[in-house]
Design an enzyme around this catalytic site. Structure first.
Site, PDB file in Angstrom:
ATOM      1  N   HIS A 450       0.838  -1.204   0.000  1.00 31.54           N
ATOM      2  CA  HIS A 450       0.000   0.000   0.000  1.00 31.54           C
ATOM      3  C   HIS A 450       0.875   1.256   0.000  1.00 31.54           C
ATOM      4  CE1 HIS A 450      -3.539   2.417   1.671  1.00 31.54           C
ATOM      5  NE2 HIS A 450      -2.507   3.196   1.969  1.00 31.54           N
ATOM      6  N   GLU A 451       1.837   1.304   0.905  1.00 32.04           N
ATOM      7  CA  GLU A 451       2.643   2.516   1.051  1.00 32.04           C
ATOM      8  C   GLU A 451       3.637   2.677  -0.096  1.00 32.04           C
ATOM      9  OE1 GLU A 451       1.803   4.682   3.084  1.00 32.04           O
ATOM     10  OE2 GLU A 451       0.628   3.593   4.569  1.00 32.04           O
ATOM     11  N   HIS A 455       0.775   4.269  -2.889  1.00 36.29           N
ATOM     12  CA  HIS A 455       1.015   5.713  -2.893  1.00 36.29           C
ATOM     13  C   HIS A 455       2.241   6.083  -3.719  1.00 36.29           C
ATOM     14  CE1 HIS A 455      -2.183   6.431  -0.156  1.00 36.29           C
ATOM     15  NE2 HIS A 455      -1.615   5.874   0.891  1.00 36.29           N
ATOM     16  N   GLU A 509      -6.599   6.694  -0.949  1.00 43.19           N
ATOM     17  CA  GLU A 509      -6.447   5.524  -0.075  1.00 43.19           C
ATOM     18  C   GLU A 509      -7.027   4.286  -0.748  1.00 43.19           C
ATOM     19  OE1 GLU A 509      -4.592   5.351   2.469  1.00 43.19           O
ATOM     20  OE2 GLU A 509      -4.200   7.494   2.551  1.00 43.19           O
TER      21      GLU A 509
END
Length: 715
Positions: A450-451, A455, A509
């Site tokens: 995810h990070e 992103h 997100e």
């Protein structure tokens, strides 16, 4: 407000209180590193009052009230209860409220943005106040009544944060009950034209209909050379606000930021290298003068400070809680590197250039080169803000991310924090053992992807300056969705958040979560984290971790409707809105991949039933189709298409609202609140003090933290 509605606003009873163990990691530091960590930690905690003022008008007074009680009775709460003539149950309920308040730094949930109220009666609060003059004074001097602790039954919309003209509360617009969303957006456009960033501001509308932009700074006036917008501090507005004025008012949170800047300078004296020293200098300049240009310089230096033993970041960072999604909450991080877990994340960084091409878009919608970031697993000493995330990917400035890069951190002692015997609703009994054994592993994989790859992926197609583009404007990229050349892109001065506005945080997100769901199906990535040998096999340990990750996302999607308000029909939490849409993606995938299983009309036996064998085929395909749209609409500034898609995917219909949500509320579990350590400097040495994971331990830790006006400790 009816009793059933009121019940959902009561403070958790009891709250889930856990500690953030840090002693062994802190003690391994050198004396110089401890002093550096201590001073940034002090700076972070000295921003507490900033957070409280950003939450609600009454939060600062309630904080002082709680601390005054603790200090007056030295933590002997049973003596207060006896002196005040209240019951043991009333005391218990007050301590539970105080603990949740301190865990969220305010009386609105940091995760959900809804107000929570004490289970004890107003008479209990009044009885306690009558025994401690400083507690009573804390409320009176801020003109806060005991009623402010409780529900605004005559104005139910104020139980949720949001735009004031929609009836909600937002302390980012103080003393401005009649300011409108349109006016806020008009001011945002105007200050963007003046090259003035909004993250460290609040906006006030005067009685005359003019506006004041309150700039957080340790000085009451701009520096002699002028602020970020130049020497002027008063501007004539145009367009819909023709005839009105905007005044820049320096010195918001002036006392706190002056102290913060002092500790930042002290930290700089103990920096490990020149990059850290320069970073602290830019922080001090930013917090002293109010310059966000200086803050951006600090973030560039932060990205360049590779692999420090003590990792820090501090300032006005995340914009989730501002309804306009432009003003940021104060937060501060101080943490120690976990070298063993960092090795796994570094392997993921190394593999990123080969993983990103597996995502469902072509090179036109991706950065030309992947700039490998620093990705570390950290053990948190201090995280001050309205809540503690499991992972972070910052800075949030797209120009820095594109030109210099970013950092990813996974917060290890946050990920692993658990209370004993936590209930796990919506998981089938036959899946429970596998889920419990693998959910932490799955969450670490999810957070990592995810990070870093969520992103960290994507390219905003921009006209960077008039007539100059970061793509071939004469032969625009072809959208994989429409199969036609793109027609939208970011104009000069536009940013991702300025174009997509209030829903941009949740949308992003969701995009990052979808990247995690798609790439966690890649068994080579699972192998990087130590699960399996890279062979696709849903029946081995890697397959179990994958299954637990998908079950966790589906379970979160059900639980998400707690954070949707049926009266305003508004989502109150960005991540949970995203997870609801991903659950809908699972359910709409077809072929029996995911269903909500129940036999009882009241859904009291509701569980998620998922076909493990179809995750890598049906599940991944559905996620990637959704992800492709999210990504391309973001890259091309296609607000209309993105808004329609996200509104459709996060729409809560009558069945979810009237059937599922009541059951979710009945089975909801208390969100964790974290008891953090304090540090103290004595004769050039730094000592650490940890606290028990109890309500009393939480309150004591804050009482000894040195952010109370009287009896300041540790500065």
């Amino acid at each position: 407000m009816d009793k059933q509605t009121l019940n959902q606003y009561y403070a958790d009873g009891p709250p889930t209180v856990v500690t953030l163990p840090i002693k062994s990691h802190f003690e391994a530091l050198t004396d110089q590193q401890k002093l550096y960590a201590h001073n940034v930690s002090r700076a972070a905690f000295l921003g507490t009052r900033i957070v409280l003022r950003q939450v609600s008008p009454e939060s600062e007074a309630i904080f002082d009230f709680i601390i005054a009680l603790q200090q007056a009775y030295h933590g002997n709460w049973s003596n207060l209860q006896k002196d005040a003539g209240t019951s043991e149950q009333a005391l218990k309920e007050f301590l539970e409220y105080a603990t949740q308040f301190l865990g969220n730094l305010g009386n609105y949930k940091g995760f959900g943005d809804s107000k929570f109220i004490p289970r004890c009666s107003p008479e209990t609060i009044q009885a306690f106040a009558s025994k401690v003059p400083k507690a009573k004074e804390a409320l009176e001097k801020n003109k806060v009544s005991v009623a402010a602790f409780y529900a605004t039954t005559d104005e139910p919309a104020k139980m949720h944060l949001g735009f004031p003209d929609k009836g909600h509360l937002s302390a980012y617009y103080p003393d401005s009950p009649d300011i409108t969303q349109d006016e806020i957006e008009q001011i945002s456009t105007f200050i963007a034209e003046k090259k003035l960033l909004p993250e460290n501001t609040r906006l006030k509308k005067t009685k005359e209909g003019n506006f004041q932009l309150l700039i957080a700074s340790g000085l009451s006036r701009p520096p002699p050379e002028g602020g970020d917008a130049g020497p002027d501090t008063v501007f004539d507005l145009s367009g819909k606000l023709q005839g009105k004025k905007l005044e820049l008012v320096y010195g918001d949170h002036i006392e706190e930021l002056a102290k913060i800047a002092l500790h930042i300078k002290k930290a700089g004296l103990n920096a490990a290298n020149d990059t850290q020293k320069q970073m602290m200098d830019e922080y001090a300049k930013s917090f002293g003068s109010g310059s966000l240009n200086a803050f951006k310089e600090s973030q560039k230096l932060w990205v360049k400070d590779i692999g420090p033993m003590v990792e820090t970041n501090i300032g006005f960072i995340e914009t989730y809680r501002d309804p306009a999604n432009v003003r940021a909450e104060w937060e501060g991080l101080v943490a120690m590197v976990n070298k063993e877990r960092t090795q796994a994340f570094q392997k993921l960084v190394d593999a990123a250039p080969s993983m990103i091409p597996k995502l469902p878009w072509g090179k036109d919608f991706e950065k030309d080169t992947f700039s490998a970031p620093d990705f570390t697993s950290l053990e948190v000493l201090t995280f001050n803000g309205s809540g503690i995330p499991a992972g972070i990917n910052i800075p949030n400035y797209d120009d820095i991310r594109q030109a210099i890069g970013f950092k990813n951190v996974s917060l290890g002692n946050v990920l692993s924090a658990k209370a004993p015997n936590e209930p796990i609703p919506f998981i089938r009994s036959e899946d429970l053992e596998l889920y419990q054994s693998n959910r932490d592993k799955a969450f670490e994989v999810q957070v990592g992807i995810h990070e870093l790859l969520g992103h960290g992926s994507g390219k905003l197609l921009q006209e960077t300056s008039p007539g100059k583009y970061n793509f071939d404007a004469s032969n625009p990229p072809v959208s994989p969705i429409t199969k036609k050349p793109i027609t939208t892109y970011y104009k000069p001065g536009q940013t991702w958040s300025s174009v997509f506005g209030g829903f941009s945080a949740s949308y992003e997100e969701c995009r990052a979560e979808c990247v995690a769901m798609a790439l966690s199906c890649d068994f080579e990535i699972l192998q990087i984290f130590g699960f399996g040998d890279g062979t696709v096999d849903v029946n081995n340990q890697a397959g179990d971790v994958l299954y637990a990750g998908y079950l966790s996302m589906a379970r979160a999607g059900i639980a998400a409707v707690e954070f949707w308000d049926p009266k305003s029909r508004k989502w109150g939490q960005a991540h949970m809105q995203a997870r609801f849409s991903i659950l809908k993606t699972f359910l709409e995938a077809g072929e029996g991949f995911t269903i909500l299983d129940y036999n009882k009309d009241d859904l009291s036996d509701l569980t998620v039933k998922m076909d493990k064998r179809k995750i890598v085929t049906v599940g991944r395909k559905a996620v990637e189709e959704y992800l492709q749209k999210l990504h391309v609409f973001k890259c091309t500034a296609d607000y209309d298409a993105g808004k329609k898609l996200y509104d459709d995917m996060t729409h809560v219909d009558e069945w979810w609202a009237s059937k599922v949500r009541p059951e979710v509320l009945r089975r909801k579990t208390a969100r964790k609140v974290f008891v953090q350590a304090n540090t103290y400097e004595k004769d050039g040495k730094v000592e650490l003090k940890e606290y028990e994971p109890t309500c009393e331990g939480m309150i004591q830790s804050w009482s000894e933290r040195g952010v109370y006006p009287q009896g300041v400790v540790g500065i």
